[in-house]
Motif scaffolding. Structure first.
Motif, mmCIF file in Angstrom:
data_model
loop_
_atom_site.group_PDB
_atom_site.id
_atom_site.type_symbol
_atom_site.label_atom_id
_atom_site.label_comp_id
_atom_site.label_asym_id
_atom_site.label_seq_id
_atom_site.Cartn_x
_atom_site.Cartn_y
_atom_site.Cartn_z
ATOM 1 N N UNK A 95 84.784 83.105 32.831
ATOM 2 C CA UNK A 95 84.334 83.621 34.129
ATOM 3 C C UNK A 95 83.882 82.482 35.033
ATOM 4 N N UNK A 96 83.151 81.533 34.489
ATOM 5 C CA UNK A 96 82.689 80.396 35.284
ATOM 6 C C UNK A 96 83.845 79.534 35.755
ATOM 7 N N UNK A 97 84.833 79.301 34.908
ATOM 8 C CA UNK A 97 85.948 78.428 35.277
ATOM 9 C C UNK A 97 86.757 79.010 36.438
ATOM 10 N N UNK A 98 86.916 80.336 36.473
ATOM 11 C CA UNK A 98 87.697 80.937 37.549
ATOM 12 C C UNK A 98 86.952 80.851 38.872
ATOM 13 N N UNK A 99 85.634 80.950 38.848
ATOM 14 C CA UNK A 99 84.851 80.798 40.071
ATOM 15 C C UNK A 99 84.982 79.387 40.639
ATOM 16 N N UNK A 100 84.921 78.396 39.782
ATOM 17 C CA UNK A 100 85.041 77.007 40.234
ATOM 18 C C UNK A 100 86.420 76.737 40.817
ATOM 19 N N UNK A 101 87.457 77.273 40.179
ATOM 20 C CA UNK A 101 88.805 77.063 40.696
ATOM 21 C C UNK A 101 88.968 77.698 42.073
ATOM 22 N N UNK A 102 88.368 78.845 42.311
ATOM 23 C CA UNK A 102 88.446 79.499 43.606
ATOM 24 C C UNK A 102 87.795 78.649 44.699
ATOM 25 N N UNK A 106 89.896 77.170 47.882
ATOM 26 C CA UNK A 106 89.472 77.476 49.246
ATOM 27 C C UNK A 106 89.382 76.204 50.088
ATOM 28 N N UNK A 107 88.810 75.167 49.532
ATOM 29 C CA UNK A 107 88.666 73.911 50.276
ATOM 30 C C UNK A 107 90.026 73.348 50.688
ATOM 31 N N UNK A 108 91.014 73.364 49.760
ATOM 32 C CA UNK A 108 92.344 72.845 50.094
ATOM 33 C C UNK A 108 93.021 73.725 51.142
ATOM 34 N N UNK A 131 86.945 69.348 41.825
ATOM 35 C CA UNK A 131 86.396 70.631 41.394
ATOM 36 C C UNK A 131 87.431 71.383 40.567
ATOM 37 N N UNK A 132 88.687 71.388 41.041
ATOM 38 C CA UNK A 132 89.745 72.057 40.294
ATOM 39 C C UNK A 132 89.953 71.406 38.931
ATOM 40 N N UNK A 133 89.888 70.083 38.886
ATOM 41 C CA UNK A 133 90.056 69.379 37.625
ATOM 42 C C UNK A 133 88.958 69.711 36.632
ATOM 43 N N UNK A 134 87.709 69.783 37.118
ATOM 44 C CA UNK A 134 86.577 70.153 36.263
ATOM 45 C C UNK A 134 86.785 71.551 35.697
ATOM 46 N N UNK A 135 87.192 72.477 36.566
ATOM 47 C CA UNK A 135 87.436 73.853 36.134
ATOM 48 C C UNK A 135 88.553 73.934 35.101
ATOM 49 N N UNK A 136 89.678 73.272 35.383
ATOM 50 C CA UNK A 136 90.821 73.302 34.467
ATOM 51 C C UNK A 136 90.480 72.666 33.130
ATOM 52 N N UNK A 137 89.539 71.713 33.153
ATOM 53 C CA UNK A 137 89.138 71.055 31.919
ATOM 54 C C UNK A 137 88.570 72.016 30.893
ATOM 55 N N UNK A 205 92.223 85.430 43.007
ATOM 56 C CA UNK A 205 91.033 85.014 42.275
ATOM 57 C C UNK A 205 90.050 86.127 41.970
ATOM 58 N N UNK A 206 89.656 86.947 42.956
ATOM 59 C CA UNK A 206 88.698 88.027 42.664
ATOM 60 C C UNK A 206 89.190 89.018 41.615
ATOM 61 N N UNK A 207 90.499 89.270 41.587
ATOM 62 C CA UNK A 207 91.070 90.172 40.586
ATOM 63 C C UNK A 207 90.878 89.584 39.186
ATOM 64 N N UNK A 208 91.211 88.284 39.056
ATOM 65 C CA UNK A 208 91.046 87.616 37.764
ATOM 66 C C UNK A 208 89.580 87.588 37.339
ATOM 67 N N UNK A 209 88.702 87.356 38.301
ATOM 68 C CA UNK A 209 87.261 87.327 37.996
ATOM 69 C C UNK A 209 86.793 88.692 37.487
ATOM 70 N N UNK A 210 87.225 89.755 38.149
ATOM 71 C CA UNK A 210 86.816 91.102 37.748
ATOM 72 C C UNK A 210 87.296 91.423 36.334
ATOM 73 N N UNK A 211 88.548 91.096 36.050
ATOM 74 C CA UNK A 211 89.102 91.381 34.724
ATOM 75 C C UNK A 211 88.335 90.633 33.651
ATOM 76 N N UNK A 212 88.033 89.369 33.902
ATOM 77 C CA UNK A 212 87.334 88.571 32.894
ATOM 78 C C UNK A 212 85.885 89.022 32.701
ATOM 79 N N UNK A 213 85.285 89.577 33.732
ATOM 80 C CA UNK A 213 83.911 90.080 33.613
ATOM 81 C C UNK A 213 83.838 91.337 32.753
ATOM 82 N N UNK A 214 84.977 91.992 32.557
ATOM 83 C CA UNK A 214 84.977 93.285 31.858
ATOM 84 C C UNK A 214 85.789 93.247 30.563
ATOM 85 N N UNK A 215 85.758 92.112 29.876
ATOM 86 C CA UNK A 215 86.427 91.998 28.582
ATOM 87 C C UNK A 215 85.389 91.805 27.490
ATOM 88 N N UNK A 216 85.790 92.058 26.266
ATOM 89 C CA UNK A 216 84.893 91.899 25.125
ATOM 90 C C UNK A 216 84.949 90.471 24.596
#
Length: 426
Positions: A95-102, A106-108, A131-137, A205-216
């Protein structure tokens, strides 16, 4: 069937949950890589807008260098997000990685060009890429651990969707590039068209964030418990496995980023139109998207290293003849054939790779070990692959230089895979 003994496999995930789990990890991973790949595909355009120089080659090298600079952040992201995943859970890290990538995307997407704000433009692009590199890491290790630990005895098949989602990324990026270069004029692409794919990624991005927030959370992580010192454990108890992981990733990352570089190579070295270059890359994306799960499933039956070594030998033996063919016959058909070859070989290698890395490390420091091993290799050998290849071509004047780099990568990874097989026999 694993190649590394000593790790128990939970019962295979129930079928009604399987696709939900795969989609949850894959959609975010595909988005992460879509943003990275789009930057590489539009390197020539970005070089003109953000890195103007007296020489087109220098301008392109600056752009590709910026592409590589973000990879310096990947090991840091691997450590921070990998440790976080081993302590707080795979779900929290994803969940955190997808927020950072977004944020980076946005900046680009909205960054003014050099003509508008001067030196702040390339500085802003570099910051966004970092920022994208940190997230992808942290994305690879977290997503792979999540998939593998839900996979049970089908760990190879589940983890292979890590590679399949990258194939989807290549397909979507190539389709975007094909549409933009055919539907818009070169002036429109240069003016505003190149921003559209980044905006598309931002909307998903928001779709991916929502899905990841609601997984086990994965059952393996829940049953094992959190690790106290996953980073220290990786560099002490798992040091040999970490080195082998780095070596095994080399060929996969070089082949992946060589595929990413092919549109630039086709335009700058072969003189082919950009639309043809992007269209040829569609074949690679489709093959990897379909082929990776097939080879991942096969690795559950016959073993990871067997499949990967066959693919590695193909790269080793065929790299030079393939580029020689493309050099002697710089046509759209030849380019499609080369991309198909790369797609099949990379699907076989990368389809089994995530599960192999998962098998190498125990649950308590699995994400840390995979994240560090994968991203060190990607940073050193993959992130700067387009820059290194462009430099080699410029220094030697030899358009076959990409094959030399690919051959060297195959040798390194085959050596690592042989040692992993020995480790499995102990």
């Amino acid at each position: 069937m694993t190649d590394i003994p000593g790790f128990s496999l939970e019962k295979t995930a129930p079928s009604h949950r399987a696709w939900r789990i795969i989609v949850a990890a894959s959609i975010g991973n595909a988005l992460e890589w879509f943003d990275l790949v789009i930057y590489g595909f539009f390197a020539v355009t970005i070089s003109k807008l953000f890195f103007p120089a007296g020489s087109e080659t220098v301008s392109l090298l600056l752009t590709l260098g910026t592409f590589g600079v973000s990879f310096f952040m990947r090991p840091l992201g691997a450590v921070v997000l990998g440790v976080y995943a081993d302590k707080a859970g795979r779900k929290a890290a994803l969940t955190l990685s997808i927020l950072l990538m977004m944020i980076g995307t946005l900046l680009i997407a909205v960054m003014p060009t050099y003509a508008t704000i001067g030196i702040l433009a390339p500085v802003g692009i570099v910051f966004a890429r970092m920022i994208q590199g940190f997230s992808a890491g942290g994305e690879f290790g977290s997503a792979t651990a999540f998939l593998a630990e839900h996979g049970g005895q089908r760990r190879g098949f589940f983890a292979s969707w890590q590679a399949a989602s990258q194939g989807l990324t290549t397909l979507l990026a190539a389709l975007a590039g094909t549409w933009l270069t055919t539907a818009l004029t070169p002036e429109q692409v240069l003016s505003w068209g190149w921003r559209l794919p980044f905006l598309f990624g931002l909307f998903i991005g928001p779709v991916a964030y929502y899905i990841r927030r609601n997984i086990d959370e994965t059952p393996e992580f829940v049953s094992t418990g959190t690790a106290k010192t996953p980073l220290a454990d990786t560099f002490t108890d798992q040091r040999q496995r970490l080195i082998l992981a780095i070596g095994a990733v080399v060929l996969g990352t070089v082949a992946t980023y060589l595929i990413l570089y092919m549109p630039t190579y086709a335009v700058k070295q072969l003189g082919l139109p950009a639309s043809a270059a992007f269209t040829a890359t569609i074949a690679t994306g489709v093959i990897q998207m379909i082929g990776a799960p097939f080879f991942g499933h096969l690795s559950d039956r016959i073993g990871r290293t067997r499949i990967m070594m066959v693919a590695g030998v193909f790269f080793l033996v065929c790299a030079y003849p393939v580029f020689r063919l493309l050099h002697d016959h710089p046509t759209f058909g030849a380019l499609v054939g080369v991309q198909i070859f790369f797609g099949v070989a990379n699907a076989a290698y990368f389809g089994a790779l995530p599960a192999l890395l998962s098998d190498l490390f125990p649950t308590k420091n699995r994400t840390t070990g995979m994240s560090v091993g994968y991203n060190v290799s990607v940073t050193v050998f993959g992130g700067f692959a387009p820059f290194i290849i462009t430099s080699l071509i410029g220094l030697t004047g030899n358009q076959l230089a990409p094959s030399f780099y690919l051959i060297a990568a195959a040798i390194v990874s085959l050596f690592a895979l042989m040692h992993i097989r020995k480790l499995a026999m102990q």
